[in-house]
Design an enzyme around this catalytic site. Structure first.
Site, PDB file in Angstrom:
ATOM      1  N   THR A   1      44.119  36.477  29.494  1.00 47.68           N
ATOM      2  CA  THR A   1      43.309  37.691  28.798  1.00 47.68           C
ATOM      3  C   THR A   1      44.312  38.861  28.378  1.00 47.68           C
ATOM      4  O   THR A   1      45.255  38.911  28.944  1.00 47.68           O
ATOM      5  CB  THR A   1      42.167  38.276  29.589  1.00 47.68           C
ATOM      6  OG1 THR A   1      41.246  37.529  29.922  1.00 47.68           O
ATOM      7  CG2 THR A   1      41.782  39.822  29.152  1.00 47.68           C
TER       8      THR A   1
ATOM      9  N   LYS B 271      48.874  43.370  29.045  1.00 45.17           N
ATOM     10  CA  LYS B 271      49.371  42.163  29.452  1.00 45.17           C
ATOM     11  C   LYS B 271      48.687  41.165  28.650  1.00 45.17           C
ATOM     12  O   LYS B 271      47.738  41.350  27.911  1.00 45.17           O
ATOM     13  CB  LYS B 271      48.726  42.050  30.979  1.00 45.17           C
ATOM     14  CG  LYS B 271      47.376  42.186  30.963  1.00 45.17           C
ATOM     15  CD  LYS B 271      46.448  40.859  31.040  1.00 45.17           C
ATOM     16  CE  LYS B 271      46.846  39.759  31.817  1.00 45.17           C
ATOM     17  NZ  LYS B 271      46.238  38.622  31.358  1.00 45.17           N
TER      18      LYS B 271
ATOM     19  N   GLU C 110      52.903  32.404  26.184  1.00 43.38           N
ATOM     20  CA  GLU C 110      52.976  31.557  27.139  1.00 43.38           C
ATOM     21  C   GLU C 110      54.182  30.314  26.307  1.00 43.38           C
ATOM     22  O   GLU C 110      53.780  29.868  25.406  1.00 43.38           O
ATOM     23  CB  GLU C 110      51.738  30.741  27.523  1.00 43.38           C
ATOM     24  CG  GLU C 110      51.012  31.482  28.359  1.00 43.38           C
ATOM     25  CD  GLU C 110      49.467  31.226  28.804  1.00 43.38           C
ATOM     26  OE1 GLU C 110      49.028  31.825  29.651  1.00 43.38           O
ATOM     27  OE2 GLU C 110      48.994  30.489  27.849  1.00 43.38           O
TER      28      GLU C 110
ATOM     29  N   ASN D 108      49.674  25.519  30.628  1.00 49.67           N
ATOM     30  CA  ASN D 108      48.215  25.339  30.433  1.00 49.67           C
ATOM     31  C   ASN D 108      47.600  24.114  30.908  1.00 49.67           C
ATOM     32  O   ASN D 108      46.527  23.863  31.083  1.00 49.67           O
ATOM     33  CB  ASN D 108      47.724  25.747  29.073  1.00 49.67           C
ATOM     34  CG  ASN D 108      47.996  27.167  28.605  1.00 49.67           C
ATOM     35  OD1 ASN D 108      47.248  27.948  29.413  1.00 49.67           O
ATOM     36  ND2 ASN D 108      48.810  27.466  27.976  1.00 49.67           N
TER      37      ASN D 108
ATOM     38  N   SER E 111      43.911  24.458  39.087  1.00 53.49           N
ATOM     39  CA  SER E 111      44.171  23.837  40.382  1.00 53.49           C
ATOM     40  C   SER E 111      45.548  24.012  41.052  1.00 53.49           C
ATOM     41  O   SER E 111      46.412  24.815  40.432  1.00 53.49           O
ATOM     42  CB  SER E 111      44.297  22.012  40.130  1.00 53.49           C
ATOM     43  OG  SER E 111      44.935  21.881  38.955  1.00 53.49           O
TER      44      SER E 111
ATOM     45  N   THR F  97      49.321  38.434  34.453  1.00 52.21           N
ATOM     46  CA  THR F  97      48.745  37.197  34.942  1.00 52.21           C
ATOM     47  C   THR F  97      49.847  36.271  34.833  1.00 52.21           C
ATOM     48  O   THR F  97      50.951  35.995  35.685  1.00 52.21           O
ATOM     49  CB  THR F  97      47.444  36.795  34.645  1.00 52.21           C
ATOM     50  OG1 THR F  97      47.686  36.863  33.276  1.00 52.21           O
ATOM     51  CG2 THR F  97      46.434  37.475  35.221  1.00 52.21           C
TER      52      THR F  97
END
Lengths: 413, 413
Positions: A195, A184, A285, A408, A413, A158
């Site tokens: 996740t 992942k 991230e 994040n 959106s 993702t």
């Protein structure tokens, strides 16, 4: 959203040996985005045994509930994973989507739906349309091949910036047994595409009980010993599939192979999980630092783990790491807030091999220049010695950077 | 480090009425920075009663230990606060610095050192030199005046972008009793200049036990119900000083004033603490949103508070707020990870008055456009109804922004 690739991304991937009895196929099903591989089918020979460990969230996704209910059967013929939609917090419609997907996969593979395992990762709360699954799974079952594992690792990504695939091998009674794994991340966590999923494949022959015990132990010291942002997904899933096909090459079932062989297998599984877990953290991230947090001298291992987690989860520790600041005062703060037994005047702290604080005070011998130079390395270690007992623990984490906020602060959106 | 002023900074401060018997003086003592007000002395008339609530950190600062040990005496003649150095994790030298500072203040004011209360905020682990205190305190004691409270609020600031001072008044048997308070944030928390300190002053007459009970209750629903980044300082301190001088104007001691008057005082104290606590959150490091997190329908109030804290502390919820993203999936995640009793299929979630999720599914009636417009407001509310019982709680927090990382990623150096 940042498109930067993690500085820890491997420059090349070694070719992974195939695990006999496992086949992969993946495709672009358009679940959320176009031109993105988002649907994975893995098929297994009859007799494949499955073990699993799942999120402890009180609000688990529909696929997590599906898998948990099927684990008692202990057999798997296929795994279906989609990215783009987590099928979490989707109510009755979510349960219906898992049933329809499992039925479609069962028809494609030729088994019962209770031998189908599922995982979904992506947005929470959006109904998951099972129609694309029905349309693609027949074809994927026909196309599945033994060598598609790197594409499989790509299909489950993702916000990951690189695919994660690792292999180990171990000798069982003279026969080579292979363990492959994919995973992942990347926020560890979290509803909106982050996740943690990992799928492990081996040709070892073993009972479900043996595999489940080995997996639970391996996960405790790997996937359950990492933290990127302290959040916990509704969908975290680790599944281990054992085809048993190594038996045809003379490898006895693990229960019959002797204690040494079983330990070798468990060690290889633990090592596989640890490397995958580290890859997840390194692709956390926005991460620019990979950090091992070691706690020792605590009153128990459990106490040490809680203290290590308080350090690894602290936003102030993590932002200091991002700034390459040897800010051991924040480590003291995190030890203090953990709520575990601690005595300030016995506490010592190291960054790497540099002792910066000793028995409740700044170490008079420490060189700020040397420690500052150390903090520039991409891989760091923080050690806290409580000076109270023998409890020890390790947790792996990353820093908290501007890119974490950028990734994040506007994802949905 | 960001020099931006919080968007919530007040444009003007009302003149605060003086509390009879309290005098303030502050100065630039050069503790860490030049040209910065960093030393506060507040003096109190003889007979002033003191109550206090402190950090639960297992590694408290030397001043916190000093104050805790003196609270049993229940009397205070002066408060000395410095910013720039927390005097935490400073070992024997730290204890020595508190003793020398208290002795210098006691000489300046004319009392025993056990009637001196101390607080320090700033860098952890650096020895605090008591010499500047000795040099300045005599002069400050002579200069102290009743009207210096706004300068006092400035002297205790660290990364705060504006001073925080609030007043309340309440009638006790026809006499007006005043409560004034000052506070500083700004990371809530935290070693490196962000400890939460608040000092409250009243002319009410009351016993230590009455004041301590009122303060503990007020703090539970204010300073202990806010979170900026989930970290806990080694130095958090709230002290309430009651001079009793209102007795001269006919206000009886709270114990003799009747239940209604006592409730009025407790209500004013609670309201004072809540406003100061909200000001601390609004000046949270990098904050652009002030958010009330409400949880109801939990199995108990304690369970509701844990769930509210899990939502308010979640980096993913907080980054979504920064991005003005009505990402209720992350609220589901946070409820799920709290570890408290929850039933996904009974859970409902609101942003403001907009119900976005109901009984385990996205609310089919909700308008994304309307909720997105709501998210642009500076003050927001998130409500989660567990649907299980009567437990309820409120927590106040802020968003997690680029500026939080900028402020904290390179503070010490």
């Amino acid at each position: 959203m940042s498109a930067k690739v993690s500085p820890f991304a491997p420059s090349a991937y070694p070719a992974l040996p195939a695990v006999d009895g496992v086949r992969f196929a993946s495709t672009e099903a358009g679940i959320r985005y176009s031109n993105r591989r988002d649907l994975l089918l893995a098929t297994f020979v009859p007799g494949t045994v499955v073990a699993g460990v799942f999120t402890r969230s009180k609000c688990p996704s529909a696929p997590v509930e599906w898998d948990r209910d099927r684990l008692a059967g202990g057999r798997a013929r296929a795994l279906v994973v989609n990215s783009g939609n987590a099928n979490a917090f989707t109510g009755r419609k979510g349960r219906e989507a898992t049933r329809l997907t499992a039925e479609a996969a069962a028809r494609a593979v030729g088994c019962g739906p209770d031998e189908i395992f599922l995982a979904s990762t992506g947005v929470i709360g959006e109904p998951l349309d099972p129609v694309p699954f029905e349309r693609h799974l027949d074809r994927l079952a026909r196309e599945a091949a033994p060598d598609g594992i790197l594409d499989a690792a790509r299909a489950i990504m993702t916000t990951d910036t690189y695919p994660k695939a690792v292999t180990r091998s171990v000798e069982i009674a003279g026969a080579t047994v292979t363990l492959n794994g994919i995973a992942k991340g990347a926020g560890m966590i979290a509803p909106d595409m982050a996740t943690m999923l990992s799928f492990l494949f081996t040709d070892a022959a073993a009972s479900q009980a043996t595999l489940q015990a080995a997996l639970a132990d391996a996960v405790a010291e790997s996937f359950n010993a990492i933290t990127i942002d302290s959040d916990t997904s509704t969908s975290d899933t680790v599944l281990l599939f054992a085809t048993g096909t190594a038996a045809a090459r003379g490898a006895p079932a693990l229960e019959e192979a002797g204690a040494e062989a079983l330990e070798a297998f468990r060690g290889a599984l633990a090592s596989l999980c640890r490397e995958l877990a580290h890859m997840v953290v390194k692709d956390g991230e926005g991460a620019t630092k990979f950090v091992e947090v070691r706690v020792r001298g605590a009153v128990s291992d459990q106490s040490a783990k809680r203290i290590a987690r308080a350090i690894a989860d602290s936003p102030l520790v993590k932002t200091a790491l991002a700034g390459e600041d040897a800010n051991w005062g924040r480590v003291v703060m995190a030890v203090g807030k953990a709520g575990e037994p601690a005595d300030r005047d016995r506490l010592s702290i190291w960054f790497g091999d540099f002792r910066v604080a000793h028995e409740g005070e700044r170490d008079p011998a420490y060189s700020e220049a040397a420690v500052s130079a150390y903090m520039k390395a991409p891989e760091l270690a923080i050690t806290a010695d409580l000076g109270l007992g023998d409890g020890a623990a390790r947790i792996w984490t990353c820093d908290l950077t501007h890119d974490y906020v950028a990734i994040n602060a506007d994802y949905r959106s």
